[in-house]
Structure formats: C-alpha cells, structure tokens
Design an enzyme around this catalytic site. Structure first.
Site, PDB file in Angstrom:
ATOM      1  N   SER A 147       0.860  -1.193   0.000  1.00  0.00           N
ATOM      2  CA  SER A 147       0.000   0.000   0.000  1.00  0.00           C
ATOM      3  C   SER A 147       0.889   1.233   0.000  1.00  0.00           C
ATOM      4  O   SER A 147       2.028   1.181   0.473  1.00  0.00           O
ATOM      5  CB  SER A 147      -0.881   0.026   1.259  1.00  0.00           C
ATOM      6  OG  SER A 147      -1.452   1.320   1.433  1.00  0.00           O
ATOM      7  N   TYR A 160      -1.215  -1.149  10.496  1.00  0.00           N
ATOM      8  CA  TYR A 160      -1.434  -1.478   9.084  1.00  0.00           C
ATOM      9  C   TYR A 160      -0.261  -0.963   8.259  1.00  0.00           C
ATOM     10  O   TYR A 160       0.299  -1.693   7.428  1.00  0.00           O
ATOM     11  CB  TYR A 160      -2.733  -0.828   8.614  1.00  0.00           C
ATOM     12  CG  TYR A 160      -3.026  -0.961   7.148  1.00  0.00           C
ATOM     13  CD1 TYR A 160      -2.651   0.041   6.256  1.00  0.00           C
ATOM     14  CD2 TYR A 160      -3.690  -2.065   6.656  1.00  0.00           C
ATOM     15  CE1 TYR A 160      -2.929  -0.065   4.899  1.00  0.00           C
ATOM     16  CE2 TYR A 160      -3.985  -2.177   5.305  1.00  0.00           C
ATOM     17  CZ  TYR A 160      -3.602  -1.169   4.441  1.00  0.00           C
ATOM     18  OH  TYR A 160      -3.881  -1.281   3.096  1.00  0.00           O
TER      19      TYR A 160
HETATM   20  N1  LIG Z   1      -8.800  -1.037  -1.368  1.00  0.00           N
HETATM   21  C1  LIG Z   1      -7.800  -0.203  -1.258  1.00  0.00           C
HETATM   22  O1  LIG Z   1      -7.950   1.019  -1.437  1.00  0.00           O
HETATM   23  C2  LIG Z   1      -6.448  -0.675  -0.880  1.00  0.00           C
HETATM   24  C3  LIG Z   1      -6.210  -2.001  -0.544  1.00  0.00           C
HETATM   25  N2  LIG Z   1      -4.916  -2.380  -0.253  1.00  0.00           N
HETATM   26  C4  LIG Z   1      -4.610  -3.777   0.043  1.00  0.00           C
HETATM   27  O2  LIG Z   1      -5.153  -4.621  -0.951  1.00  0.00           O
HETATM   28  C5  LIG Z   1      -5.485  -5.888  -0.391  1.00  0.00           C
HETATM   29  C6  LIG Z   1      -6.925  -6.224  -0.715  1.00  0.00           C
HETATM   30  O3  LIG Z   1      -7.715  -5.195  -0.182  1.00  0.00           O
HETATM   31  P1  LIG Z   1      -9.232  -4.984  -0.644  1.00  0.00           P
HETATM   32  O4  LIG Z   1      -9.496  -5.701  -1.910  1.00  0.00           O
HETATM   33  O5  LIG Z   1      -9.499  -3.537  -0.533  1.00  0.00           O
HETATM   34  O6  LIG Z   1      -9.967  -5.724   0.564  1.00  0.00           O
HETATM   35  P2  LIG Z   1     -11.411  -6.360   0.670  1.00  0.00           P
HETATM   36  O7  LIG Z   1     -11.721  -6.374   2.133  1.00  0.00           O
HETATM   37  O8  LIG Z   1     -12.340  -5.725  -0.272  1.00  0.00           O
HETATM   38  O9  LIG Z   1     -11.181  -7.890   0.202  1.00  0.00           O
HETATM   39  C7  LIG Z   1     -10.353  -8.681   0.987  1.00  0.00           C
HETATM   40  C8  LIG Z   1     -10.345 -10.081   0.422  1.00  0.00           C
HETATM   41  O10 LIG Z   1      -9.522 -10.873   1.257  1.00  0.00           O
HETATM   42  C9  LIG Z   1     -10.290 -11.872   1.925  1.00  0.00           C
HETATM   43  N3  LIG Z   1      -9.783 -11.929   3.300  1.00  0.00           N
HETATM   44  C10 LIG Z   1      -9.806 -10.953   4.223  1.00  0.00           C
HETATM   45  N4  LIG Z   1      -9.231 -11.391   5.361  1.00  0.00           N
HETATM   46  C11 LIG Z   1      -8.848 -12.673   5.132  1.00  0.00           C
HETATM   47  C12 LIG Z   1      -8.213 -13.655   5.919  1.00  0.00           C
HETATM   48  N5  LIG Z   1      -7.855 -13.411   7.177  1.00  0.00           N
HETATM   49  N6  LIG Z   1      -7.988 -14.856   5.364  1.00  0.00           N
HETATM   50  C13 LIG Z   1      -8.351 -15.120   4.093  1.00  0.00           C
HETATM   51  N7  LIG Z   1      -8.942 -14.217   3.283  1.00  0.00           N
HETATM   52  C14 LIG Z   1      -9.190 -13.008   3.817  1.00  0.00           C
HETATM   53  C15 LIG Z   1     -11.730 -11.411   1.815  1.00  0.00           C
HETATM   54  O11 LIG Z   1     -12.630 -12.484   1.771  1.00  0.00           O
HETATM   55  P3  LIG Z   1     -13.245 -13.100   3.140  1.00  0.00           P
HETATM   56  O12 LIG Z   1     -13.609 -11.947   4.032  1.00  0.00           O
HETATM   57  O13 LIG Z   1     -14.431 -13.896   2.692  1.00  0.00           O
HETATM   58  O14 LIG Z   1     -12.151 -13.937   3.729  1.00  0.00           O
HETATM   59  C16 LIG Z   1     -11.706 -10.719   0.452  1.00  0.00           C
HETATM   60  O15 LIG Z   1     -11.761 -11.679  -0.572  1.00  0.00           O
HETATM   61  C17 LIG Z   1      -5.202  -5.757   1.107  1.00  0.00           C
HETATM   62  O16 LIG Z   1      -3.935  -6.311   1.399  1.00  0.00           O
HETATM   63  C18 LIG Z   1      -5.179  -4.258   1.336  1.00  0.00           C
HETATM   64  O17 LIG Z   1      -4.366  -3.890   2.432  1.00  0.00           O
HETATM   65  C19 LIG Z   1      -3.867  -1.513  -0.276  1.00  0.00           C
HETATM   66  C20 LIG Z   1      -4.086  -0.202  -0.569  1.00  0.00           C
HETATM   67  C21 LIG Z   1      -5.385   0.318  -0.874  1.00  0.00           C
HETATM   68  C1  LIG Z   2      -4.426   3.291   1.033  1.00  0.00           C
HETATM   69  C2  LIG Z   2      -4.673   2.431   2.251  1.00  0.00           C
HETATM   70  O1  LIG Z   2      -4.084   1.186   2.129  1.00  0.00           O
HETATM   71  C3  LIG Z   2      -6.129   2.363   2.477  1.00  0.00           C
HETATM   72  O2  LIG Z   2      -6.353   3.039   3.699  1.00  0.00           O
HETATM   73  C4  LIG Z   2      -7.294   2.409   4.430  1.00  0.00           C
HETATM   74  O3  LIG Z   2      -7.770   2.792   5.477  1.00  0.00           O
HETATM   75  C5  LIG Z   2      -7.642   1.133   3.876  1.00  0.00           C
HETATM   76  O4  LIG Z   2      -7.310   0.220   4.880  1.00  0.00           O
HETATM   77  C6  LIG Z   2      -6.814   1.020   2.607  1.00  0.00           C
HETATM   78  O5  LIG Z   2      -5.981  -0.090   2.704  1.00  0.00           O
END
Ligand SMILES: NC(=O)C1=CN([C@@H]2O[C@H](COP(=O)(O)OP(=O)(O)OC[C@H]3O[C@@H](n4cnc5c(N)ncnc54)[C@H](OP(=O)(O)O)[C@@H]3O)[C@@H](O)[C@H]2O)C=CC1
Ligand SMILES: C[C@H](O)[C@@H]1OC(=O)[C@H](O)[C@@H]1O
Length: 257
Positions: A147, A160
């Site tokens: 991130s 985080y």
């Molecule tokens: N969205 C954003 O703006 C940003 C996201 N990120 C990173 O991108 C990645 C994905 O984020 P994002 O798509 O937004 O998240 P979401 O919460 O939308 O999706 C997360 C996915 O991971 C699964 N998941 C969550 N926790 C677990 C766990 N403990 N074990 C197995 N599966 C898990 C969820 O399914 P289920 O709950 O069914 O397990 C879901 O499929 C993360 O690492 C996040 O930090 C980084 C920067 C920005």
């Molecule tokens: C950009 C960051 O990763 C973003 O900030 C948040 O609060 C969410 O957790 C996303 O990951």
C-alpha cells in the site's frame, strides 16, 4: 523479423491468490483467469468462493478453491499442497489484508496480532512455501499487495502501515535471496480503490475530496487499472524486474506540495 512484444498471457500457468473473492483480489483473480491461468482461490467465505468458481469455470478456467483464514497459514499451505499435487506454482499473490483504523495510543494487542498475522506473517510463510515449489522449476513470480501506506504516512493506522512497509522490504530482501532461482518478488502499492475495505471511507464526500486533492490524476483508481499491473508482474513482460514496488496511486506518492 525479431519480435519485442512480450506475452501477457498465463496459459498453462498456475496462480494462487489469497483474498481472492472481493475487491483487489477478485479483480486479480479474474484478470489472471482471462489471461489463461489456472487459479487457486483462497478466502474465508465458502459462498463467495463457490460463486466465483462457477463464474470462472463458465469461462473455461480451471479453478480450485480453499476456504481458510490466512492467519492459519499452516493449514492453508497443507490444503494448497493437497490441491497442487505435482503441478508447479508459477504465480503467488499475497493479497489478503485487513485494517483496524485507530490512533496509535488506542491499539490493543489483539488488534496488533490480527493485523500483523493477516497482512505480514501469512505473506512471509506463503512466500517461503511458494519459493520451495518455484525453485524446482527455477521460475516463479511472487506478488505482494502492499500500500502507499507502507511508503508515506497516512491517517489510516500505524500497525497497518507497518505491515505494508514490511511487505515492501520483504519484497526487496526475498528478491535478493531468490533471484538466483529465477524467482521474481515484486509488490504493488495501491492508493485508494473502491472495495469493501474502503467502502465506508469512500462514502464520505470530504474524505474522497481529500484523496482527490492529494492525487495528481485527480481521481480514485479503477480496479482494472490495478489488475493490469498484477498481470504485468505475473507474465514474462516483467521477467527482468524484481524487488520493486510499483505504486498504482494516480501519482500520489510523488506529490510533495
Ligand atoms: N482497497 C484499497 O484502497 C487498498 C487495498 N490495499 C490492500 O489490498 C489488499 C486487498 O484489499 P481490498 O481488496 O481492498 O480488501 P477487501 O476487504 O475488499 O477484500 C479482501 C479479500 O480478502 C479476503 N480476506 C480478508 N481477510 C482474510 C483472511 N484473514 N484470510 C483469508 N482471506 C481473507 C476477503 O474475503 P473473506 O472476508 O471472505 O475472507 C476478500 O476476498 C489488502 O492487502 C489491502 O491492504 C492496499 C491499498 C489500498
Ligand atoms: C491506502 C490504504 O491502504 C487504504 O487506507 C485504508 O484505510 C484502507 O485500509 C486502505 O488499505
């Protein structure tokens, strides 16, 4: 005449994606399937996995699913080992991640453990397992979803941010250690993308304006714009790139003042 256009296809490749059923992980899983990969999808919710498997199989993709919490990474590794058999693992995407947004002074040990174990510990041990498989074929791609929060200071929680910074450094160090085996380790550093993780934040108009004000491209990203980078890092097009973090951020991380 010689050709220089690399293949962006993943035909015959096996890709494992953690957190595969929502948001960024779902976009990556679908884009890899569209590129021809066999996919192994990991998340905690059976109904979501079943639906995505059905949808992708309708398009002719070979899909296997593993229900599990990445915090129990040993169990998941066993299950991956069972389904993968003697096949290679060509691409492993450490995408699953979560955040508990709170001020540093309010962080509890339980919250620390959950964020650290989900975002960082699992990614390391999954990478360790994937590398063992990739070494056998002297080729592989490990992609860590970090991130911008691991590179610049955000208001979204220090623990985080620590895990995301750790993924950037883990990417560099593992790429050094495993380069001789043909294993490329890279990271993607997203800024904001519309997913369930950010849904509540992005419903706040002022917060979205704050994001846009900090973003040279003046908008939040689209998931297909992130999936494109994930496909690039999974294919031969990026074979001479390792240890890098590509910030898919609309320019945010270069915006000084
Ligand atoms: N969205 C954003 O703006 C940003 C996201 N990120 C990173 O991108 C990645 C994905 O984020 P994002 O798509 O937004 O998240 P979401 O919460 O939308 O999706 C997360 C996915 O991971 C699964 N998941 C969550 N926790 C677990 C766990 N403990 N074990 C197995 N599966 C898990 C969820 O399914 P289920 O709950 O069914 O397990 C879901 O499929 C993360 O690492 C996040 O930090 C980084 C920067 C920005
Ligand atoms: C950009 C960051 O990763 C973003 O900030 C948040 O609060 C969410 O957790 C996303 O990951």
């Amino acid at each position: 005449m010689e050709t220089y256009l690399p293949s962006f296809h993943l035909e015959g490749k096996t890709a494992v994606i953690t957190g595969a059923t929502k948001g960024i992980g779902r976009a990556i899983s679908i884009s890899y399937a569209e590129a021809g990969a066999n996919v192994i999808l990991i998340s905690r919710t059976k109904s979501d996995l079943d639906q995505l498997k059905t949808d992708l199989e309708m398009r002719g993709t070979n899909v296997q699913t593993i229900i599990g919490d990445v915090q129990q990474y040993k169990e998941i590794i066993k299950r991956v080992d069972d389904v993968i058999g003697d096949r290679s693992i060509d691409v492993w995407v450490n995408n699953a991640g979560m955040n508990i947004r709170s001020e540093a002074e309010k962080v509890t040990e339980e919250e620390w453990d959950q964020i650290i174990n989900t975002n960082m510990k699992s990614a390391f041990f999954f990478s360790q397992y994937a590398a063992k498989k990739m070494k056998e074929q002297e080729y592989g791609k490990i992609i860590n979803i970090s991130s911008v929060a691991g590179h610049v200071a955000l208001r979204t929680g220090v623990v985080y941010a620590m895990t995301k910074a750790a993924l950037i450094q883990m990417t560099k160090t593992l790429s050094l250690e495993w380069g001789k085996y043909g294993i490329r380790v890279n990271a993607i550093g997203p800024w904001y993308f519309p997913t369930s993780l950010t849904e509540k934040l992005l419903q706040n108009e002022q917060y979205v304006q704050d994001i846009v004000d900090r973003t040279p491209l003046k908008r939040i990203g689209e998931l297909k714009e992130l999936a494109g980078t994930a496909v690039f890092l999974a294919t031969e097009a990026s074979d001479y790139i390792t240890g890098q973090t590509i910030f898919v951020d609309g320019g945010m991380t270069i915006y000084g003042f």
